[in-house]
Write an enzyme that holds these catalytic residues in place. Structure first.
Site, PDB file in Angstrom:
ATOM      1  N   CYS A   1       0.822  -1.227   0.000  1.00 59.72           N
ATOM      2  CA  CYS A   1       0.000   0.000   0.000  1.00 59.72           C
ATOM      3  C   CYS A   1       0.848   1.267   0.000  1.00 59.72           C
ATOM      4  O   CYS A   1       0.319   2.362  -0.201  1.00 59.72           O
ATOM      5  CB  CYS A   1      -0.935   0.005   1.197  1.00 59.72           C
ATOM      6  SG  CYS A   1      -1.980  -1.432   1.261  1.00 59.72           S
TER       7      CYS A   1
ATOM      8  N   ASN B   1     -10.026  -0.476   0.988  1.00 60.37           N
ATOM      9  CA  ASN B   1      -8.575  -0.359   0.833  1.00 60.37           C
ATOM     10  C   ASN B   1      -8.182  -0.904  -0.540  1.00 60.37           C
ATOM     11  O   ASN B   1      -8.256  -2.109  -0.769  1.00 60.37           O
ATOM     12  CB  ASN B   1      -7.907  -1.153   1.959  1.00 60.37           C
ATOM     13  CG  ASN B   1      -6.397  -1.118   1.901  1.00 60.37           C
ATOM     14  OD1 ASN B   1      -5.808  -0.701   0.898  1.00 60.37           O
ATOM     15  ND2 ASN B   1      -5.765  -1.563   2.974  1.00 60.37           N
TER      16      ASN B   1
ATOM     17  N   HIS C   1      -3.191   7.073   2.683  1.00 65.44           N
ATOM     18  CA  HIS C   1      -3.662   5.761   2.219  1.00 65.44           C
ATOM     19  C   HIS C   1      -4.993   5.468   2.900  1.00 65.44           C
ATOM     20  O   HIS C   1      -5.144   5.656   4.116  1.00 65.44           O
ATOM     21  CB  HIS C   1      -2.616   4.700   2.568  1.00 65.44           C
ATOM     22  CG  HIS C   1      -3.090   3.300   2.357  1.00 65.44           C
ATOM     23  ND1 HIS C   1      -3.737   2.906   1.211  1.00 65.44           N
ATOM     24  CD2 HIS C   1      -3.012   2.198   3.155  1.00 65.44           C
ATOM     25  CE1 HIS C   1      -4.046   1.625   1.314  1.00 65.44           C
ATOM     26  NE2 HIS C   1      -3.622   1.170   2.488  1.00 65.44           N
TER      27      HIS C   1
HETATM   28  N1  ACO Z   1     -17.323  -8.396  11.447  1.00 65.48           N
HETATM   29  C1  ACO Z   1     -17.617  -8.601  12.742  1.00 65.48           C
HETATM   30  N2  ACO Z   1     -16.695  -8.844  13.679  1.00 65.48           N
HETATM   31  C2  ACO Z   1     -15.412  -8.871  13.286  1.00 65.48           C
HETATM   32  C3  ACO Z   1     -15.038  -8.669  11.946  1.00 65.48           C
HETATM   33  C4  ACO Z   1     -16.044  -8.433  11.016  1.00 65.48           C
HETATM   34  N3  ACO Z   1     -15.789  -8.220   9.712  1.00 65.48           N
HETATM   35  N4  ACO Z   1     -13.692  -8.743  11.856  1.00 65.48           N
HETATM   36  C5  ACO Z   1     -13.236  -8.989  13.084  1.00 65.48           C
HETATM   37  N5  ACO Z   1     -14.274  -9.064  13.951  1.00 65.48           N
HETATM   38  C6  ACO Z   1     -14.244  -9.354  15.383  1.00 65.48           C
HETATM   39  C7  ACO Z   1     -12.979 -10.066  15.786  1.00 65.48           C
HETATM   40  O1  ACO Z   1     -13.093 -11.444  15.538  1.00 65.48           O
HETATM   41  C8  ACO Z   1     -12.935  -9.732  17.258  1.00 65.48           C
HETATM   42  O2  ACO Z   1     -13.775 -10.616  17.933  1.00 65.48           O
HETATM   43  P1  ACO Z   1     -13.270 -11.319  19.286  1.00 65.48           P
HETATM   44  O3  ACO Z   1     -13.002 -10.174  20.222  1.00 65.48           O
HETATM   45  O4  ACO Z   1     -14.419 -12.173  19.652  1.00 65.48           O
HETATM   46  O5  ACO Z   1     -12.034 -12.044  18.898  1.00 65.48           O
HETATM   47  C9  ACO Z   1     -13.547  -8.341  17.334  1.00 65.48           C
HETATM   48  O6  ACO Z   1     -14.230  -8.139  16.091  1.00 65.48           O
HETATM   49  C10 ACO Z   1     -12.550  -7.232  17.515  1.00 65.48           C
HETATM   50  O7  ACO Z   1     -11.453  -7.505  16.665  1.00 65.48           O
HETATM   51  P2  ACO Z   1     -10.273  -6.469  16.489  1.00 65.48           P
HETATM   52  O8  ACO Z   1      -9.251  -7.038  15.560  1.00 65.48           O
HETATM   53  O9  ACO Z   1      -9.824  -5.961  17.814  1.00 65.48           O
HETATM   54  O10 ACO Z   1     -11.075  -5.295  15.767  1.00 65.48           O
HETATM   55  P3  ACO Z   1     -10.522  -3.909  15.427  1.00 65.48           P
HETATM   56  O11 ACO Z   1     -11.334  -2.866  16.051  1.00 65.48           O
HETATM   57  O12 ACO Z   1      -9.029  -3.834  15.604  1.00 65.48           O
HETATM   58  O13 ACO Z   1     -10.772  -3.833  13.859  1.00 65.48           O
HETATM   59  C11 ACO Z   1      -9.605  -4.160  11.806  1.00 65.48           C
HETATM   60  C12 ACO Z   1     -10.235  -4.829  13.009  1.00 65.48           C
HETATM   61  C13 ACO Z   1     -10.635  -3.351  11.087  1.00 65.48           C
HETATM   62  C14 ACO Z   1      -9.027  -5.233  10.893  1.00 65.48           C
HETATM   63  C15 ACO Z   1      -8.467  -3.219  12.304  1.00 65.48           C
HETATM   64  O14 ACO Z   1      -7.637  -3.920  13.189  1.00 65.48           O
HETATM   65  C16 ACO Z   1      -7.654  -2.666  11.204  1.00 65.48           C
HETATM   66  O15 ACO Z   1      -8.105  -1.841  10.438  1.00 65.48           O
HETATM   67  N6  ACO Z   1      -6.348  -3.064  11.113  1.00 65.48           N
HETATM   68  C17 ACO Z   1      -5.503  -2.548  10.084  1.00 65.48           C
HETATM   69  C18 ACO Z   1      -5.763  -3.281   8.816  1.00 65.48           C
HETATM   70  C19 ACO Z   1      -5.059  -2.595   7.679  1.00 65.48           C
HETATM   71  O16 ACO Z   1      -5.069  -1.396   7.563  1.00 65.48           O
HETATM   72  N7  ACO Z   1      -4.387  -3.343   6.849  1.00 65.48           N
HETATM   73  C20 ACO Z   1      -3.616  -2.626   5.884  1.00 65.48           C
HETATM   74  C21 ACO Z   1      -3.356  -3.404   4.813  1.00 65.48           C
HETATM   75  S1  ACO Z   1      -2.266  -2.424   3.895  1.00 65.48           S
HETATM   76  C22 ACO Z   1      -1.541  -3.437   2.740  1.00 65.48           C
HETATM   77  O17 ACO Z   1      -0.369  -3.325   2.504  1.00 65.48           O
HETATM   78  C23 ACO Z   1      -2.372  -4.435   2.053  1.00 65.48           C
END
Ligand code: ACO
Length: 356
Positions: A138, A312, A282
């Site tokens: 990214c 994304n 980004h």
């Molecule tokens: N729907 C419902 N619940 C979900 C979902 C979903 N789609 N995804 C995860 N959950 C649940 C998890 O299982 C977890 O449940 P648990 O507590 O029972 O285990 C709960 O939600 C909370 O999970 P977290 O990971 O703490 O949720 P968070 O608020 O951190 O959000 C997210 C998750 C959106 C993935 C966030 O961590 C994030 O944005 N991370 C960065 C991701 C990113 O930017 N990646 C970049 C890629 S860049 C590249 O180079 C490709």
């Protein structure tokens, strides 16, 4: 970088020994044309509710995403790249024959290894030029802008086409709710040319921390089918390679690095964050963007967000955002624009541009 316009280089002989025969000022590259393309197919949060245990409310509040665009089965990364590139070339008033270098930032090239998507694009545009793909996930588009700047600075190229293009839907695991809600497909392109002193790329910051590589990676698939239910809404499920990430750790990394990298880029050209006119980050998660804006002490009207519409799109996200920001009149000539990317590697990249 602030003194790049005044700097000089000394030509080197083929043996690497400076010939010291000619000195010429380094030049600065600016973006003189922009274009973007997103596929027609839209995948809503409601459709995702039918294939994984998620819901619209969770996706919108935790990520800011409402929908994303997905490539058709017969649409490739090069197809998306070509559409964005043609628009950018028209916008710049530059003919494909005048391009000396094409850089395509992508982590979803049409072929594994080769030919590069940049070479496919070079052939489609009928350019006679150098072409290569750049892999920095990214952060790729901003990495590519900084790379293009080096070619223009030395006079090795006058017109460079930089494209960020992705068909991430082909490496998304449609059975994993932690990742499948996040990504979309698209392409954005920019033409870079030397601009008058004081404009163009004033500063940048690039970085990598491979020790975090395992936090966000594409695992090789065996091509076997996945039983996900995604085929019911028309998504391909034969599992090729797939994205795996530790969302919480990537989130923590992103929140820190976006603000810090932008500040370092601003520092290299002596510009204060209050003098930034538009921050174009980004588009991964609106909460990450908000945290970076807070670190930079930028009010929301100086921050561009469109993650709600596209999700994304990795290397395509910054150029798509630039295009929409300009369309909406939020980037004007003379504005100081800061772009920041972060992603797999782990990598990060920021640059500061005075818009021409
Ligand atoms: N729907 C419902 N619940 C979900 C979902 C979903 N789609 N995804 C995860 N959950 C649940 C998890 O299982 C977890 O449940 P648990 O507590 O029972 O285990 C709960 O939600 C909370 O999970 P977290 O990971 O703490 O949720 P968070 O608020 O951190 O959000 C997210 C998750 C959106 C993935 C966030 O961590 C994030 O944005 N991370 C960065 C991701 C990113 O930017 N990646 C970049 C890629 S860049 C590249 O180079 C490709």
């Amino acid at each position: 970088m602030s003194d790049v316009v005044q700097s000089t280089i000394v030509d080197a002989s083929p043996t690497g020994v400076p010939s010291a025969m000619t000195e010429r000022p380094l030049r600065v590259a600016g973006i003189t044309g922009l274009g973007y393309y997103v596929p027609r197919r839209v995948l809503t949060n409601a459709e995702l509710e039918r294939i994984v245990d998620t819901n619209d409310e969770w996706i919108r509040t935790r990520t800011g995403i409402s929908k994303r665009h997905l490539a058709a089965d017969d649409e490739s990364t090069a197809d998306l790249a070509e559409k964005a590139a043609r628009q950018a070339l028209r916008d710049a008033g530059v003919s494909p024959q005048d391009i000396q270098l094409i850089i395509v930032a992508t982590c979803t090239p049409d072929y594994q290894g080769f030919p590069s998507t940049a070479s496919l694009l070079q052939d489609r545009l009928q350019c006679s030029c150098a072409a290569f793909d750049l892999g920095a996930a990214c952060s790729g588009f901003v990495y590519a802008l900084v790379t293009a700047q080096q070619f223009i600075a030395t006079g090795a190229a006058q017109n460079v086409l930089v494209v960020g293009a992705e068909v991430l839907s082909r490496i998304v695991d449609w059975s994993d709710r932690n990742t499948c809600v996040l990504f979309g497909d698209g392409a954005g392109a920019a033409v870079l040319q030397a601009v008058q002193p004081g404009y163009g790329m004033l500063g940048f910051d690039l970085g990598s921390d491979g020790s975090g590589g395992e936090l966000l990676k594409v695992e090789r698939g065996d091509g076997a089918g996945l039983d996900t239910g995604a085929e019911h809404i028309g998504l391909l499920t034969a599992c090729r390679n797939r994205i795996i990430q530790n969302g919480r750790e990537v989130y923590r990394f992103a929140v820190n690095v976006m603000g810090e990298s932008a500040l370092r880029a601003l520092h290299t050209c002596g510009i204060a964050s209050e003098d930034v006119d538009l921050f174009v980050p980004h588009q991964a998660n609106v909460r990450i963007i908000d945290a970076a804006a807070k670190r930079l002490r930028l009010p929301s009207e100086k921050v561009f967000v469109n993650v709600d519409k596209y999700g994304n799109t990795s290397a395509a996200s910054v150029p798509i955002a630039l295009c929409e920001a300009r369309e909406q009149g939020r980037i004007r000539s003379g504005d100081t624009v800061v772009m920041v990317g972060f992603g797999g590697g782990l990598t990060w990249a920021s640059c500061v541009m005075k818009w021409v």
